[in-house]
Design an enzyme around this catalytic site. Structure first.
Site, PDB file in Angstrom:
ATOM      1  N   TYR A  60       0.828  -1.201   0.000  1.00  0.00           N
ATOM      2  CA  TYR A  60       0.000   0.000   0.000  1.00  0.00           C
ATOM      3  C   TYR A  60       0.867   1.258   0.000  1.00  0.00           C
ATOM      4  CZ  TYR A  60      -3.542  -3.399   1.465  1.00  0.00           C
ATOM      5  OH  TYR A  60      -4.380  -4.494   1.563  1.00  0.00           O
ATOM      6  N   GLY A 216     -17.283   0.238  -2.115  1.00  0.00           N
ATOM      7  CA  GLY A 216     -18.114   1.430  -2.017  1.00  0.00           C
ATOM      8  C   GLY A 216     -19.449   1.334  -2.724  1.00  0.00           C
TER       9      GLY A 216
END
Length: 345
Positions: A60, A216
């Site tokens: 990440y 999402g």
């Protein structure tokens, strides 16, 4: 939800909050990221709310996420479970020195990744260390054996795997006990039900479900995938292509929103509650950059769903009703998870 009311579930030697915080979005993957003050506010909101499992990875931001989280969590290490991942990281290109994504499951690479993560996190031990992806060039037993040696040396406390099939999980378990499997699982990504969910229950392994809100989609906030910023990983995912997205909004999201309204909760809470009802081995790893969304998600832990509602959701989100696959073909080839007959090889 008050911290005292957030339920806990077992994960290897730990007891962790049933809803955890995935921190990838603070540094990687979803377009605009919060500044340092915003990231600090979110992490502190999670701590104050009783979240005890925090998840990051060497990949990440090519280490930036671990460097961000380390100082924020250092004073709280005794009361949290810190998870990170290796075997998929940014490695300098030998020609120009630029960091590039590299999958490498060799023992020496796993050790390199783990020791680099320890330095960035500023900790002596990582509580839960995952193999981020199985590098099929290396037998899973060799990669897990390397992780077991890190545990023997006190550098990690428990082992995890990510995005592997039940058969691979069982092979790894024979080499060394696995504490957690982290794979995608949500109403619209049901591959877990092809074997790994049951295997985790049988073997006493926690199932840490990433993207529990369908990146999402299930929260309903994204109106137009064309508004996604360059670099947002969803721009490369078939389900977020315009035609598939439109069909999914009409046939999946709209009914989910109507059901949530009937039940007096938000679509995100309903989706997370469904996930938590799939077994006590399931932990929801939700990611956000906003404290308001975090608190909304945590409210799902108090939502009880009856059998009829669960059946209605199961039918609504039957895998064959979802338009588009979860990964493009190149990314799908990197994972070892079971596939439905209608998915690409």
């Amino acid at each position: 939800m008050p911290a005292s009311l957030l339920p806990h579930r077992p994960l290897g030697p730990f007891s962790v909050s049933a809803i955890a915080l995935g921190c990838m979005g603070l540094s990687h993957g979803y377009g605009q990221r919060p500044d340092a003050a915003g990231a600090k506010a979110l992490v502190h909101a999670a701590l104050d709310a009783g979240v005890t499992l925090f998840d990051t990875a060497a990949l990440y931001g090519f280490g930036a996420n671990e460097s961000l989280l380390g100082p924020l969590l250092r004073a709280h290490r005794a009361r949290i479970t810190l998870a990170s991942k290796g075997g998929l990281a940014g490695v300098p290109d030998p020609e120009d020195g630029v960091l590039r994504r590299s999958m490498d499951g060799r023992p020496e690479a796993i050790r390199r990744d783990c020791e680099a993560s320890l330095r960035r996190l500023g900790t002596e031990v990582i509580d839960l260390y995952y193999l981020h992806r199985w590098d099929r060039r290396v037998p899973i037993e060799e990669s897990v054996g390397a992780m077991a040696r890190l545990k023997q040396e006190g550098k990690i406390r428990a082992l995890g795997l990510s995005e592997v099939a039940a058969a691979t999980l069982r092979r790894a378990q024979r080499e060394h006990p696995i504490a957690a499997l982290q794979s995608e699982y949500s109403l619209w990504s049901r591959n877990a039900e092809l074997g790994t969910l049951a295997a985790c229950k049988e073997l006493g392994i926690a199932y840490v479900a990433f993207s529990p809100l369908g990146r999402g989609f299930l929260a309903g906030a994204l109106q137009d995938p064309g508004s996604l910023q360059a670099g947002d990983l969803r721009t490369r995912m078939p389900r977020f292509a315009p035609d598939a997205f439109a069909r999914n909004r009409q046939h999946l999201l709209a009914p989910l929103q109507a059901l949530a309204q009937r039940l007096g909760c938000t679509p995100a809470q309903l989706a997370l509650a469904w996930l938590l009802h799939q077994g006590d081995q399931v932990i929801a790893l939700t990611g956000t950059t906003q404290a308001a969304h975090l608190h909304e998600s945590l409210g799902a832990a108090a939502l009880a769903l009856d059998a009829a509602t669960l059946a209605e959701l199961d039918a609504l989100f039957a895998p064959e009703r979802v338009a588009g696959e979860r990964y493009a073909l190149a990314a799908q080839r990197e994972v070892d998870t079971e596939k439905f007959p209608f998915e690409s090889a």
